[in-house]
Write a protein that holds these residues in place. Structure first.
Motif, mmCIF file in Angstrom:
data_model
loop_
_atom_site.group_PDB
_atom_site.id
_atom_site.type_symbol
_atom_site.label_atom_id
_atom_site.label_comp_id
_atom_site.label_asym_id
_atom_site.label_seq_id
_atom_site.Cartn_x
_atom_site.Cartn_y
_atom_site.Cartn_z
ATOM 1 N N SER A 31 0.837 -1.203 0.000
ATOM 2 C CA SER A 31 0.000 0.000 0.000
ATOM 3 C C SER A 31 0.868 1.247 0.000
ATOM 4 O O SER A 31 0.602 2.204 -0.734
ATOM 5 N N GLY A 32 1.898 1.255 0.816
ATOM 6 C CA GLY A 32 2.810 2.390 0.845
ATOM 7 C C GLY A 32 3.505 2.585 -0.490
ATOM 8 O O GLY A 32 3.683 3.705 -0.963
ATOM 9 N N ILE A 47 -7.563 5.761 -1.320
ATOM 10 C CA ILE A 47 -6.594 4.951 -0.570
ATOM 11 C C ILE A 47 -7.232 3.629 -0.158
ATOM 12 O O ILE A 47 -6.653 2.562 -0.341
ATOM 13 N N ARG A 48 -8.434 3.697 0.398
ATOM 14 C CA ARG A 48 -9.138 2.467 0.805
ATOM 15 C C ARG A 48 -9.362 1.554 -0.394
ATOM 16 O O ARG A 48 -9.276 0.328 -0.289
ATOM 17 N N GLY A 49 -9.658 2.145 -1.562
ATOM 18 C CA GLY A 49 -9.875 1.344 -2.757
ATOM 19 C C GLY A 49 -8.633 0.571 -3.167
ATOM 20 O O GLY A 49 -8.708 -0.629 -3.437
ATOM 21 N N GLU A 55 -5.775 -6.332 -1.002
ATOM 22 C CA GLU A 55 -6.183 -7.364 -0.046
ATOM 23 C C GLU A 55 -6.957 -8.484 -0.735
ATOM 24 O O GLU A 55 -6.754 -9.656 -0.440
ATOM 25 N N GLN A 56 -7.846 -8.130 -1.658
ATOM 26 C CA GLN A 56 -8.644 -9.150 -2.340
ATOM 27 C C GLN A 56 -7.778 -10.019 -3.251
ATOM 28 O O GLN A 56 -7.967 -11.236 -3.318
ATOM 29 N N LEU A 90 -10.372 -3.587 -14.288
ATOM 30 C CA LEU A 90 -9.421 -2.502 -14.537
ATOM 31 C C LEU A 90 -8.774 -2.028 -13.241
ATOM 32 O O LEU A 90 -7.550 -1.889 -13.163
ATOM 33 N N ALA A 91 -9.581 -1.798 -12.208
ATOM 34 C CA ALA A 91 -9.047 -1.310 -10.930
ATOM 35 C C ALA A 91 -8.083 -2.313 -10.311
ATOM 36 O O ALA A 91 -7.013 -1.942 -9.805
#
Length: 98
Positions: A31-32, A47-49, A55-56, A90-91
């Protein structure tokens, strides 16, 4: 003449990290890395996205993401997410690519 230095014992070795600790470390590290070049005004939802996508993917893969090979990514994006909306694919691919 050389000065003498004190020698101290090294601390006890740490116990190996649990799978959960390793996963938390990995998600935090990735994430960083993903967010490092982002502008300071990045929205919390963005950021949460990113973190959620990582994570998924990690949950599906079951191992640290740095062990993922192109064939694994192809299997995830082409088979697991085959029926998902194109925006989801895409994401996830963008989070993984970054």
């Amino acid at each position: 003449m050389a000065a003498l230095a004190f020698v101290r014992d090294l601390p006890e070795p740490w116990a190996p990290a649990s799978a959960e600790e390793l996963e938390r470390f990995e998600i935090g590290l990735l994430s960083g890395f993903v967010l490092a070049p982002a502008p300071a005004a990045l929205a919390d939802g963005t950021i949460r996205g990113y973190v959620g996508h990582l994570e998924q993917i990690r949950t599906w893969f079951g191992r640290p993401l740095w062990e993922m090979e192109p064939a694994d990514a192809d299997a995830y994006l082409g088979k697991v997410l085959r029926n998902s909306p194109s925006g989801t694919r895409l994401a996830r691919s963008q989070a993984l690519t970054t």
